[in-house]
Design a protein around this motif. Sequence first.
Motif, PDB file in Angstrom:
ATOM      1  N   GLU A 195       6.978   4.854   1.608  1.00  0.00           N
ATOM      2  CA  GLU A 195       7.200   5.829   2.674  1.00  0.00           C
ATOM      3  C   GLU A 195       7.217   7.250   2.135  1.00  0.00           C
ATOM      4  OE1 GLU A 195      10.772   4.293   4.382  1.00  0.00           O
ATOM      5  OE2 GLU A 195       9.704   2.948   5.772  1.00  0.00           O
ATOM      6  N   ALA A 196       7.720   7.425   0.924  1.00  0.00           N
ATOM      7  CA  ALA A 196       7.699   8.756   0.317  1.00  0.00           C
ATOM      8  C   ALA A 196       6.264   9.196   0.019  1.00  0.00           C
ATOM      9  CB  ALA A 196       8.524   8.748  -0.965  1.00  0.00           C
ATOM     10  N   ILE A 197       5.431   8.264  -0.439  1.00  0.00           N
ATOM     11  CA  ILE A 197       4.016   8.591  -0.677  1.00  0.00           C
ATOM     12  C   ILE A 197       3.333   8.956   0.632  1.00  0.00           C
ATOM     13  CG2 ILE A 197       1.800   7.626  -1.426  1.00  0.00           C
ATOM     14  CD1 ILE A 197       3.449   5.797  -3.335  1.00  0.00           C
ATOM     15  N   ALA A 198       3.595   8.163   1.672  1.00  0.00           N
ATOM     16  CA  ALA A 198       2.940   8.391   2.964  1.00  0.00           C
ATOM     17  C   ALA A 198       3.372   9.700   3.608  1.00  0.00           C
ATOM     18  CB  ALA A 198       3.248   7.227   3.904  1.00  0.00           C
ATOM     19  N   ALA A 199       4.640  10.085   3.424  1.00  0.00           N
ATOM     20  CA  ALA A 199       5.187  11.270   4.103  1.00  0.00           C
ATOM     21  C   ALA A 199       5.044  12.543   3.288  1.00  0.00           C
ATOM     22  CB  ALA A 199       6.655  11.028   4.418  1.00  0.00           C
ATOM     23  N   SER A 200       4.404  12.471   2.129  1.00  0.00           N
ATOM     24  CA  SER A 200       4.275  13.650   1.280  1.00  0.00           C
ATOM     25  C   SER A 200       3.612  14.798   2.028  1.00  0.00           C
ATOM     26  CB  SER A 200       3.462  13.303   0.030  1.00  0.00           C
ATOM     27  OG  SER A 200       3.192  14.455  -0.714  1.00  0.00           O
ATOM     28  N   ALA A 201       4.150  16.007   1.821  1.00  0.00           N
ATOM     29  CA  ALA A 201       3.566  17.198   2.445  1.00  0.00           C
ATOM     30  C   ALA A 201       2.347  17.689   1.684  1.00  0.00           C
ATOM     31  CB  ALA A 201       4.616  18.309   2.513  1.00  0.00           C
ATOM     32  N   ASP A 202       2.147  17.180   0.475  1.00  0.00           N
ATOM     33  CA  ASP A 202       0.995  17.595  -0.322  1.00  0.00           C
ATOM     34  C   ASP A 202      -0.270  16.918   0.181  1.00  0.00           C
ATOM     35  OD1 ASP A 202       2.686  19.088  -1.949  1.00  0.00           O
ATOM     36  OD2 ASP A 202       3.019  17.407  -3.326  1.00  0.00           O
ATOM     37  N   ALA A 203      -1.381  17.634   0.066  1.00  0.00           N
ATOM     38  CA  ALA A 203      -2.665  17.052   0.451  1.00  0.00           C
ATOM     39  C   ALA A 203      -2.925  15.815  -0.389  1.00  0.00           C
ATOM     40  CB  ALA A 203      -3.782  18.071   0.258  1.00  0.00           C
ATOM     41  N   PRO A 204      -3.530  14.786   0.186  1.00  0.00           N
ATOM     42  CA  PRO A 204      -3.747  13.552  -0.577  1.00  0.00           C
ATOM     43  C   PRO A 204      -4.710  13.754  -1.738  1.00  0.00           C
ATOM     44  CG  PRO A 204      -4.853  13.433   1.554  1.00  0.00           C
ATOM     45  CD  PRO A 204      -4.011  14.670   1.580  1.00  0.00           C
ATOM     46  N   THR A 205      -4.332  13.203  -2.879  1.00  0.00           N
ATOM     47  CA  THR A 205      -5.195  13.124  -4.051  1.00  0.00           C
ATOM     48  C   THR A 205      -5.173  11.690  -4.543  1.00  0.00           C
ATOM     49  OG1 THR A 205      -3.430  13.566  -5.642  1.00  0.00           O
ATOM     50  CG2 THR A 205      -4.573  15.489  -4.706  1.00  0.00           C
ATOM     51  N   PHE A 206      -6.092  11.394  -5.430  1.00  0.00           N
ATOM     52  CA  PHE A 206      -6.072  10.053  -6.006  1.00  0.00           C
ATOM     53  C   PHE A 206      -4.741   9.806  -6.704  1.00  0.00           C
ATOM     54  CE2 PHE A 206      -6.610   6.984  -9.395  1.00  0.00           C
ATOM     55  CZ  PHE A 206      -7.290   5.957  -8.769  1.00  0.00           C
ATOM     56  N   GLY A 207      -4.252  10.792  -7.438  1.00  0.00           N
ATOM     57  CA  GLY A 207      -3.026  10.631  -8.201  1.00  0.00           C
ATOM     58  C   GLY A 207      -1.797  10.442  -7.345  1.00  0.00           C
ATOM     59  N   ASN A 208      -1.630  11.288  -6.292  1.00  0.00           N
ATOM     60  CA  ASN A 208      -0.388  11.206  -5.511  1.00  0.00           C
ATOM     61  C   ASN A 208      -0.422  10.145  -4.421  1.00  0.00           C
ATOM     62  OD1 ASN A 208      -1.712  12.309  -3.244  1.00  0.00           O
ATOM     63  ND2 ASN A 208      -0.915  14.384  -3.584  1.00  0.00           N
ATOM     64  N   THR A 209      -1.545   9.480  -4.274  1.00  0.00           N
ATOM     65  CA  THR A 209      -1.635   8.430  -3.249  1.00  0.00           C
ATOM     66  C   THR A 209      -2.028   7.074  -3.869  1.00  0.00           C
ATOM     67  OG1 THR A 209      -2.243  10.080  -1.576  1.00  0.00           O
ATOM     68  CG2 THR A 209      -2.663   7.762  -1.052  1.00  0.00           C
ATOM     69  N   ILE A 210      -3.225   6.953  -4.384  1.00  0.00           N
ATOM     70  CA  ILE A 210      -3.701   5.658  -4.878  1.00  0.00           C
ATOM     71  C   ILE A 210      -2.988   5.273  -6.172  1.00  0.00           C
ATOM     72  CG2 ILE A 210      -5.703   4.306  -5.539  1.00  0.00           C
ATOM     73  CD1 ILE A 210      -5.643   5.228  -2.592  1.00  0.00           C
ATOM     74  N   ALA A 211      -2.963   6.177  -7.144  1.00  0.00           N
ATOM     75  CA  ALA A 211      -2.272   5.869  -8.399  1.00  0.00           C
ATOM     76  C   ALA A 211      -0.779   5.697  -8.167  1.00  0.00           C
ATOM     77  CB  ALA A 211      -2.534   6.959  -9.435  1.00  0.00           C
ATOM     78  N   ALA A 212      -0.224   6.486  -7.241  1.00  0.00           N
ATOM     79  CA  ALA A 212       1.206   6.351  -6.944  1.00  0.00           C
ATOM     80  C   ALA A 212       1.516   4.994  -6.330  1.00  0.00           C
ATOM     81  CB  ALA A 212       1.647   7.475  -6.007  1.00  0.00           C
ATOM     82  N   LEU A 213       0.633   4.502  -5.470  1.00  0.00           N
ATOM     83  CA  LEU A 213       0.821   3.166  -4.908  1.00  0.00           C
ATOM     84  C   LEU A 213       0.766   2.103  -6.001  1.00  0.00           C
ATOM     85  CD1 LEU A 213      -1.335   3.419  -1.661  1.00  0.00           C
ATOM     86  CD2 LEU A 213       1.148   3.081  -1.766  1.00  0.00           C
ATOM     87  N   GLU A 214      -0.130   2.277  -6.980  1.00  0.00           N
ATOM     88  CA  GLU A 214      -0.214   1.324  -8.084  1.00  0.00           C
ATOM     89  C   GLU A 214       1.080   1.275  -8.887  1.00  0.00           C
ATOM     90  OE1 GLU A 214      -3.115  -0.759  -9.365  1.00  0.00           O
ATOM     91  OE2 GLU A 214      -3.101  -0.569  -7.193  1.00  0.00           O
ATOM     92  N   ALA A 215       1.745   2.409  -8.998  1.00  0.00           N
ATOM     93  CA  ALA A 215       2.974   2.479  -9.796  1.00  0.00           C
ATOM     94  C   ALA A 215       4.203   2.045  -9.017  1.00  0.00           C
ATOM     95  CB  ALA A 215       3.174   3.906 -10.314  1.00  0.00           C
ATOM     96  N   SER A 216       4.073   1.868  -7.725  1.00  0.00           N
ATOM     97  CA  SER A 216       5.228   1.515  -6.899  1.00  0.00           C
ATOM     98  C   SER A 216       5.474   0.011  -6.926  1.00  0.00           C
ATOM     99  CB  SER A 216       5.005   1.972  -5.454  1.00  0.00           C
ATOM    100  OG  SER A 216       3.975   1.205  -4.830  1.00  0.00           O
ATOM    101  N   GLY A 217       6.673  -0.391  -6.501  1.00  0.00           N
ATOM    102  CA  GLY A 217       6.969  -1.809  -6.321  1.00  0.00           C
ATOM    103  C   GLY A 217       7.157  -2.595  -7.594  1.00  0.00           C
ATOM    104  N   ARG A 218       7.639  -1.957  -8.647  1.00  0.00           N
ATOM    105  CA  ARG A 218       7.806  -2.676  -9.917  1.00  0.00           C
ATOM    106  C   ARG A 218       8.903  -3.738  -9.821  1.00  0.00           C
ATOM    107  NH1 ARG A 218       3.924  -3.641 -11.496  1.00  0.00           N
ATOM    108  NH2 ARG A 218       3.245  -2.885  -9.472  1.00  0.00           N
ATOM    109  N   ALA A 219       9.967  -3.438  -9.098  1.00  0.00           N
ATOM    110  CA  ALA A 219      11.031  -4.441  -8.951  1.00  0.00           C
ATOM    111  C   ALA A 219      10.512  -5.665  -8.204  1.00  0.00           C
ATOM    112  CB  ALA A 219      12.227  -3.835  -8.227  1.00  0.00           C
ATOM    113  N   LEU A 220       9.715  -5.422  -7.181  1.00  0.00           N
ATOM    114  CA  LEU A 220       9.149  -6.530  -6.409  1.00  0.00           C
ATOM    115  C   LEU A 220       8.181  -7.342  -7.258  1.00  0.00           C
ATOM    116  CD1 LEU A 220       8.808  -8.038  -3.765  1.00  0.00           C
ATOM    117  CD2 LEU A 220       7.118  -6.320  -3.065  1.00  0.00           C
ATOM    118  N   ALA A 221       7.354  -6.676  -8.048  1.00  0.00           N
ATOM    119  CA  ALA A 221       6.422  -7.388  -8.921  1.00  0.00           C
ATOM    120  C   ALA A 221       7.180  -8.262  -9.913  1.00  0.00           C
ATOM    121  CB  ALA A 221       5.528  -6.396  -9.663  1.00  0.00           C
ATOM    122  N   ARG A 222       8.302  -7.765 -10.411  1.00  0.00           N
ATOM    123  CA  ARG A 222       9.090  -8.557 -11.356  1.00  0.00           C
ATOM    124  C   ARG A 222       9.649  -9.799 -10.663  1.00  0.00           C
ATOM    125  NH1 ARG A 222      11.457  -8.661 -16.156  1.00  0.00           N
ATOM    126  NH2 ARG A 222      13.516  -9.623 -16.350  1.00  0.00           N
TER     127      ARG A 222
END
Length: 690
Positions: free
Chosen positions: A47-74
Motif C-alpha cells: 500500500e505504501a508503494i501504491a500510494a507513493s506521491a512520487d512518479a512511478p519508476t522501475f525502482g520505486n514500483t517494480i523493484a520495490a514490489l520484489e523487495a516486499s513481503g520477505r516475512a511472508l516468503a519466509r
Amino acid sequence: MSGAAKLNPVLAPSDLPYGLPDFASISDDDFLPAYGTALAEHLTEVEAIAASADAPTFGNTIAALEASGRALARANGIFFNLEGPDTNPQRAEIAQELAVRLTEHGNAITMNPQLFARIADLYDRRADLGLNEAQTRLLEQRYRDAVRAGAALDDAGQAQMREISGRLATLTTEFGQHLLDDTNASAVHFDDAAALDGLSPSEIAAAGRAAADAGRDGYLIALELPTSQASVAKLTDPAARRRVFDASIHRCARDNEFDTRAVIVEIVTLRARRAALLGYASHAEYVIAEATAPTPDAVAAMLTELATAATQAGKAELARLTERAGHPLTAADVTYYLAADQRAQAASGPGRAAANAVDITDFENYCELDAVLHDGVFAAAGTLYGLTFTARDDLAGYHPDVRVWEVFRDGEGIGLFLGDFYARPSKRGGAWMNNIVDQSAQLGTAPIVVNVLNLTKPEPGQHCLVSFDQLTTLFHEFGHAIHGLLSKVDYVSQSGTSVPRDFVEFPSQVNEMWALHPDVVGGYARHHETGEQAPAALIDAVRASTATESAHSTLEYLAAAALDLAWHRLAEDEIPTDVLAFEAQALADAGLASDLIPPRYRSTYFNHVFGGGYSSAYYSYIWSEVLDAETEQWFLTGGGLDRDLGRAFADAVLEKGDSVDPVAAHAAMLGHAAQITPLLARRGLVVAGQ
C-alpha cells in the motif's frame, strides 16, 4: 521486520548458515499467528508503494514490489515445505485456511487500483525507460499477472474473480488431501509373503513394517502416485498384480469421503468461468498464453502426431508381450510382461550368447542410494558445473530423515541442498523439488533447495537400493535442484525454476542423461555387499534396455496429457457431470483409449492437474523433451561430460532463470531452434507418412 514478528519463531531471523530455518524451534501452533503478522506487513508495504506521491519508476514500483513481503516468503518457505512431505491433521487444516487467505491476499495486491495504475503507466512507457532485458521481462510479467488476475475488470468482474480464485484455492487443496488419504487407505494387504514373490527381501520387509505400523499382521503394499505400480512389474502372482493395479486405478472414484469427482467438476467449471471473464476461450488458452507453446491447437497437434506414431508401436509391443505371456493380457499383466520383455531383450542383445545372458534386475544391487548420490549425482554435477557437496550433519531439516549438504561452486559456498528421500504416510506421493529460500542478488539471498522422493526406507543396518526408474527420478529431480542452486539473477521472481511451465522440466530432463553415462555409472555402480564394480555386460544391458522409451510409457503419458487438455478446452456450458464417462470419451477422441494401457493418471487422482500447478500444462514434459533431446545430442557430439559444455549450459540456461527468454537463449546455445526429430528417435517412433 517488526518487533512482533521477531517473537514468532517462524518469522524470527535465523542465525543458521544461509538462513536455514530452525525447524526444531517451530511448532504448528506458530504458523497462523505468523501468517497474520506477515500478511499484514506485506499489505502495508504494498500500500505504501501504491500510494507513493512520487512518479512511478522501475525502482520505486517494480523493484520495490520484489523487495516486499520477505516475512511472508519466509513463512511460505517453511510451511509449504512441511505440508507436502510431512503433513498431519493440523497442517492439513492450516493449509485449507491458508489456501483462501493467501489467494485473497494476492487479489488485494493485484487488484489494487493505485498499484495497477503505476504498473500500467510503466508498462506503456517501457520502451523509453532504459531497462535491461531482465527488468523489461519483469515489468511485462508484473503487468500481465495483474491483468490475468482481474485488475483490468470492472468492480463486478473483480468480485467474481475474487470468489472464483478463493474457491479454487480451497478445492485444489482439498483434492490433494483426498488423494493422499485415499492412497494411504488403498494400500493392499496380503496375509502371506508367498503372494509377494518377485519382490526383493528388502521390499517384503518394508511391506511387513508398513503393516505393523498400521497395527495389522501380514504385509501392506503402499501405492505410488501413477497408475502403473513398480510392485506390479515384479509380482509373479497374477492375482496379486491385479489387486494392486485395481487399487491404483480406482483411487478417489468410489462413493466415499475421498471421492474427488465432484471436486473435479467444480474445479473445471470455475477455471472455464475465470477464463471467459478474462476474454479467453478456455482455461487451456488462458494457461498456454503464458507458456512457450503458441496455442492449445499447437499442443494438441503435437500430441496427435506423437499418438499416431506411438499407437502403431504400441500394437506391435502388445502383440509381442501377449506372445511372451502365452495368454490374453490384463492391464496389470502388461506392466509385468513389459518388464520381463525389457529384461529379455537386454539379456539377449546383439553378440550376447544365451549362456552369457544378463538379468538387468540385478543392476539394483549395484545402486545403493549413498553411492548413487555421492559418486553419481554429485560427481556429475562436480564435473559439469564445479559443484561440491559437504554433508552438514550439524544442521537439521524438517524431519529426522532429511539430510543437509552445503553446496560449493569452485570452492565458494552458494547454498544448501536438502534430501528427503524416504516414503512415509505423511508424505504425498511422487517426487519433486522445492525451495525454502530463493536466490536473489537484490535481496542478498542464497538458495536452499529441497529434493523429495518416495524410496522405501531400509531396515536398520540395511542398504537402500535404487531401481533404475528411481535412479532416473533421482537424477531428474536433482536437475531441478541444480537449476535452483546455480541461479544468478537479481530479482527473486526470476530465480531458478521460475520459468514458463513448459520449459521448467527441460533442465531436469537433461540431467537424466548422465545416469548411465560411462563416466558416471562407473563411479557409483558397485555391489552393495561386496563393493565389486558392476560388470560391463550388465551396464551395457541396462543401457540397451533404456535406449528407447517403451510404447507403453509413451502412450500412458500421452493419454494423461490429452486428458488434461480435453478437460481444460471446455467452455463452462460444456462441463460434464459424469467424470469417468467424459474421461473415456476424451481418450477415445484422442485415439488413446485402451483397456490395457490406461493413462498415467486417471482424472480422479491426477494431482498434477487438479491439486498442483500443471493444469493445461501436463504436455510440458514432452514439450520440454524436444529441447532435452536436442541438448543431449549437443552434449554428446561436443564431448559429453565436459566442464566447458557444462559452463556453456549453465550460462545459457541454468543461471538465467526467467531473466531472459529461455527458449531463445537455448536456441542461441545450440545455434538453431530445437527440432522434434531427436525426440522421435529417442522414443523409437516413426511418424506416419515420413
